[in-house]
Enzyme design. Sequence first.
Site, PDB file in Angstrom:
ATOM      1  N   HIS A 167       0.849  -1.457   0.487  1.00 11.74           N
ATOM      2  CA  HIS A 167      -0.299   0.071  -0.020  1.00 11.74           C
ATOM      3  C   HIS A 167       1.100   1.518   0.429  1.00 11.74           C
ATOM      4  O   HIS A 167       1.883   1.067  -0.100  1.00 11.74           O
ATOM      5  CB  HIS A 167      -0.869  -0.244   1.293  1.00 11.74           C
ATOM      6  CG  HIS A 167      -2.195  -1.024   1.178  1.00 11.74           C
ATOM      7  ND1 HIS A 167      -3.124  -1.052   2.300  1.00 11.74           N
ATOM      8  CD2 HIS A 167      -2.384  -1.947   0.144  1.00 11.74           C
ATOM      9  CE1 HIS A 167      -4.181  -1.588   1.667  1.00 11.74           C
ATOM     10  NE2 HIS A 167      -3.686  -2.446   0.542  1.00 11.74           N
ATOM     11  N   GLU A 182       1.019   3.619   2.107  1.00 10.56           N
ATOM     12  CA  GLU A 182       1.960   4.025   3.622  1.00 10.56           C
ATOM     13  C   GLU A 182       3.121   3.029   3.199  1.00 10.56           C
ATOM     14  O   GLU A 182       4.318   3.453   3.889  1.00 10.56           O
ATOM     15  CB  GLU A 182       1.034   3.542   4.523  1.00 10.56           C
ATOM     16  CG  GLU A 182      -0.174   4.634   4.873  1.00 10.56           C
ATOM     17  CD  GLU A 182      -0.960   3.542   3.740  1.00 10.56           C
ATOM     18  OE1 GLU A 182      -2.601   3.965   4.435  1.00 10.56           O
ATOM     19  OE2 GLU A 182      -1.366   2.950   3.490  1.00 10.56           O
ATOM     20  N   CYS A 185      -5.473   1.551   5.992  1.00 17.69           N
ATOM     21  CA  CYS A 185      -6.843   0.106   6.675  1.00 17.69           C
ATOM     22  C   CYS A 185      -6.152  -0.176   7.992  1.00 17.69           C
ATOM     23  O   CYS A 185      -5.223   0.143   8.592  1.00 17.69           O
ATOM     24  CB  CYS A 185      -6.453  -0.714   5.220  1.00 17.69           C
ATOM     25  SG  CYS A 185      -4.880  -1.191   4.959  1.00 17.69           S
ATOM     26  N   CYS A 221      -2.466  -1.232   7.246  1.00 17.18           N
ATOM     27  CA  CYS A 221      -1.281   0.062   7.249  1.00 17.18           C
ATOM     28  C   CYS A 221      -0.777   1.032   8.850  1.00 17.18           C
ATOM     29  O   CYS A 221       0.038   1.180   8.608  1.00 17.18           O
ATOM     30  CB  CYS A 221      -1.649   1.178   6.294  1.00 17.18           C
ATOM     31  SG  CYS A 221      -1.397   0.566   4.462  1.00 17.18           S
TER      32      CYS A 221
END
Length: 311
Positions: free
Chosen positions: A54, A56, A79, A88
């Site tokens: 992701h 991040e 998330c 995350c």
Amino acid sequence: MASDAEVAAMRQAITLSSFGLGTTSPNPPVGCVILDRHGVAVGAGYHRRKGEAHAEVHALNAAGVAARGGTAVVTLEPCNHVGVTPACRQELINAGIARVVISIIDPTSRGDGGAAVLKAAGIDVETNVIPDETLTVLGRWLAATVRRRPYLTWAYAFDERYSDEVDEQLTAELRSRADLVLGHNALEEGVPEGHSPDHFTLPQGPASDLQRWLSACYATGSRAILVAGTRHGSTLHHNLDYVDEIVITVRRTPPAGDLNTATADLVPAGFELVDIAPAAADVRVRLQRSTSAAALRAAATRSELHRLSPT
């Protein structure tokens, strides 16, 4: 309140998030920028497609140890569940992030959401930072997720004499932000082979029953669809409630020409004009369903959204 440096970083994150349009679905396109404890950008990243890291994580990896005590600026709430990739919010906690600045709350985050978990871990959290700007990228995914059907854009030439030529132009210009493109004869990915084959497939069956077809598209991973041309015009005209955006190319007409005929009935009921882009030979008109923008702004700025089941 977000600082000037954080707002600038959010605009950078929004730009980065657009790099994932057309490939992240069913996941959202997200961007992230890491600021060190002095407010200097030290890492940035975006989510490319489901099954991969992701935004991040990419940004934290780029920042390295400089992330400790710093700020994560992210377009969508981190998330809160472990799926194909780690949560995350835990990655941010592990990296020693002291503050998280979020633009839009994630309606699919499980439980109380990533923001609540971050706060519980002692991290300062700021939400609702320039959400209207974030919606320029994230809006289609958010609309699809809230309504459980893909965001549908219909693009065509107002004068059918130029239809084939304009359809090709519109498809080339607009396809990169769509998961699927339905043209004259074929259904294909907006970005060829852009999605993860483990999480995205082409739907089966014709598009004649629009409601059923859109449901099938959503179930197979699509969140944004482009229909190009007038071949499916009859179906769409009779089902305009399922059309979210219309892009029309209007050929320029001499001032002494029949301007009323050239532009009559351009905007159907329920839509409003949101953009006009003049070019040398034509004008590109973009229409959006009147209720869409206001509804998305309301959904994006509520501090606590109703949590939907994650995809």
